[in-house]
Enzyme design. Structure first.
Site, PDB file in Angstrom:
ATOM      1  N   GLY A 148      -6.769  12.661 -55.974  1.00 55.44           N
ATOM      2  CA  GLY A 148      -6.438  14.084 -56.060  1.00 55.44           C
ATOM      3  C   GLY A 148      -6.414  14.508 -57.514  1.00 55.44           C
ATOM      4  O   GLY A 148      -7.353  15.098 -58.049  1.00 55.44           O
ATOM      5  N   ARG A 150       5.772  21.522 -62.232  1.00 54.90           N
ATOM      6  CA  ARG A 150       5.780  20.096 -62.577  1.00 54.90           C
ATOM      7  C   ARG A 150       6.815  19.730 -63.646  1.00 54.90           C
ATOM      8  O   ARG A 150       7.505  18.734 -63.507  1.00 54.90           O
ATOM      9  CB  ARG A 150       4.381  19.609 -62.994  1.00 54.90           C
ATOM     10  N   CYS A 172      15.641  32.541 -63.081  1.00 58.41           N
ATOM     11  CA  CYS A 172      17.070  32.306 -63.334  1.00 58.41           C
ATOM     12  C   CYS A 172      17.453  30.863 -63.023  1.00 58.41           C
ATOM     13  O   CYS A 172      18.236  30.593 -62.103  1.00 58.41           O
ATOM     14  CB  CYS A 172      17.904  33.264 -62.495  1.00 58.41           C
ATOM     15  N   GLU A 173      16.893  29.931 -63.749  1.00 56.60           N
ATOM     16  CA  GLU A 173      17.211  28.512 -63.608  1.00 56.60           C
ATOM     17  C   GLU A 173      16.983  27.872 -64.981  1.00 56.60           C
ATOM     18  O   GLU A 173      16.004  28.183 -65.648  1.00 56.60           O
ATOM     19  CB  GLU A 173      16.238  27.800 -62.648  1.00 56.60           C
TER      20      GLU A 173
HETATM   21  C1  LIG Z   1      -0.735  12.599 -52.813  1.00 56.91           C
HETATM   22  C2  LIG Z   1      -1.581  11.609 -52.118  1.00 56.91           C
HETATM   23  C3  LIG Z   1      -2.833  11.265 -52.635  1.00 56.91           C
HETATM   24  C4  LIG Z   1      -3.369  11.789 -53.941  1.00 56.91           C
HETATM   25  O1  LIG Z   1      -2.650  11.328 -55.021  1.00 56.91           O
HETATM   26  P1  LIG Z   1      -3.184  11.612 -56.523  1.00 56.91           P
HETATM   27  O2  LIG Z   1      -2.148  11.004 -57.364  1.00 56.91           O
HETATM   28  O3  LIG Z   1      -3.268  13.085 -56.675  1.00 56.91           O
HETATM   29  O4  LIG Z   1      -4.507  10.949 -56.645  1.00 56.91           O
HETATM   30  C5  LIG Z   1      -3.602  10.387 -51.900  1.00 56.91           C
HETATM   31  N1  LIG Z   1      -3.175   9.872 -50.718  1.00 56.91           N
HETATM   32  C6  LIG Z   1      -1.960  10.174 -50.211  1.00 56.91           C
HETATM   33  C7  LIG Z   1      -1.545   9.575 -48.930  1.00 56.91           C
HETATM   34  C8  LIG Z   1      -1.119  11.043 -50.884  1.00 56.91           C
HETATM   35  O5  LIG Z   1       0.074  11.327 -50.386  1.00 56.91           O
END
Ligand SMILES: *Cc1c(COP(=O)(O)O)cnc(C)c1O
Length: 426
Positions: free
Chosen positions: A278, A315, A346-347
């Site tokens: 991801g 994040r 407001c945090e």
């Molecule tokens: C969040 C997640 C990913 C992706 O993770 P990245 O760190 O963004 O690569 C892949 N597989 C599962 C099951 C996840 O929960």
């Protein structure tokens, strides 16, 4: 590598000036570089080129339809964790047999929708879920393809909130129980056991935890095959980290090193590898652009108050994450200041940077918060009744709005006043 560079003193995304986009769409906004996105996908895929594999991009990192569409058109499959993400995958025409469904809490309607679609497999996280999928598949007259997500009890050495492969985490089936659960699954009439899955966490910055997890998983795989359980798919999840700008020597491994280490362990095996990256695909393909509302010089600290807040990009609040901050327009003077970059929420956790050495910004300046393509917009909310920001994608010299800024009317369109009950006086 990414396509956010200065041309002269102005920050560009590919061939489009970010000041120009800000003029056209207002602030705050997320901006994604399509070329960067596709470059990352290509590099990641090429790293595994020597071995049968399927890259299932993890939708939760950034689920905008234009992002998914670009990745799917260039060969990616998708890793979804909800009915909503499955819906998005279908919207962009992702082949069902390139989608896997992960997550600890799959609802019955989500399982039904995924079976209807004909997904490649479910990554199952508990015995209770196995029973549920078996029942739903039976009712539909189908056999559900499943993998078990095992928890290898490996320390990914990442932030505790994004570490998933330890025994104390809620994820996966404990390693010691996996064989027994596989036998159970194998006996269920409406399941087809085809895979083994593990995902140890996110923003993992060294290769070792991945290799350790894979070694454990390969032992299990041998045992499973020994028992005649025909595992074809090995899903190694996502989690490869990216540089955020503060690391000096500890730069996360390039995908080719990551792949090389994994493939070495897989020599001689006849599996299809599934990967669920991801962050490494989208993280550095996006930035978040905000405008300075106020410079507030405190007694102890200086604050740069921007029009973006933790509801837009959470994040730092959630993981204490570091993000590089750049001026969209570099000033002529070299004046600097140390300041916290904060939002209007407001945090006290509403910040993008703390005690950061920055150029001496002024009211009205544009700032770019880097590396926000992953877990940026997807984690945003309407907290403090702030409409969600716009998202923009750039392709070469062109940009398009890929999600309009929400309006005030949209903020309240699903709400209703409590209507008078029958017989109640007005
Ligand atoms: C969040 C997640 C990913 C992706 O993770 P990245 O760190 O963004 O690569 C892949 N597989 C599962 C099951 C996840 O929960």
């Amino acid at each position: 590598m990414d396509h956010f560079c200065y041309h002269g003193d102005t920050l560009f995304c590919e061939d489009v000036s970010l000041s120009h986009i800000a003029q056209q769409v207002g602030t705050p906004f997320y901006c994604y570089s399509e070329a960067t996105l596709l470059h990352h996908l290509a590099v990641f895929g090429e790293a595994f080129a020597g071995y049968p594999h399927l890259v299932c991009y993890s939708v939760k990192a950034n689920s905008n339809l234009a992002v998914l569409d670009a990745l799917v058109r260039h060969g990616a499959g998708l890793d979804v964790v909800s009915g909503g993400e499955l819906f998005r995958g279908q919207k962009v025409g992702c082949a069902a047999n390139k989608m896997v469904f992960s997550g600890v809490g799959k609802r019955e309607d989500e399982i039904r929708a995924a079976l209807q679609a004909g997904i490649l497999m479910f990554n199952v996280e508990s015995v209770a879920e196995l029973h549920r999928i078996n029942r739903v598949a039976g009712e539909m007259g189908l056999k559900a393809p499943v993998a078990l997500r095992v928890n290898p009890d490996v320390d990914a050495k990442t932030h505790p909130h994004i570490s998933t492969g330890l025994r104390r985490n809620k994820f996966g089936i404990p390693f010691g129980k996996a064989l027994q659960v596989y036998r159970q699954a194998q006996r269920m009439p409406h399941l087809q056991v085809i895979g083994l899955d593990c995902h140890i966490g996110s923003q993992v910055t060294t290769i070792n935890p991945f290799v350790e997890a894979l070694k454990r998983v390969m032992e299990l795989l041998k045992q499973l095959r020994g028992e005649g359980i025909p595992i074809r798919y090995l899903d190694l999840g996502g989690g490869l980290g990216i540089p955020y700008g503060q690391e000096e020597s500890k730069i996360p491994p390039h995908p080719s090193l990551y792949a090389g280490a994994l493939l070495q362990e897989l020599q001689g095996s006849d599996l299809t590898l599934i990967l669920e990256p991801g962050r490494v695909i989208v993280g550095n393909a996006g930035i978040f652009v905000v405008r300075v509302e106020y410079i507030k010089e405190g007694e102890e600290k200086n604050f740069i108050v921007t029009d973006g807040g933790m509801n837009d990009m959470m994040r730092p609040a959630l993981y204490d994450a570091y993000h590089t901050i750049l001026p969209v327009q570099r000033h002529f003077s070299d004046d600097e200041m140390v300041a916290d970059v904060v939002g209007p929420i407001c945090e006290s956790s509403d910040f993008f940077a703390r005690e950061r050495l920055l150029p001496r910004f002024e009211e009205g300046d544009l700032l770019a918060v880097r590396s926000t393509g992953a877990y940026g917009f997807t984690m945003s909310s309407n907290y403090n009744s702030r409409p969600r920001v716009a998202e923009v994608m750039v392709r070469g010299g062109a940009f398009q709005v890929i999600r309009r800024r929400e309006t005030l009317e949209q903020l309240v369109e699903n709400e209703a006043l409590f209507a008078p009950l029958a017989g109640e006086g007005v």
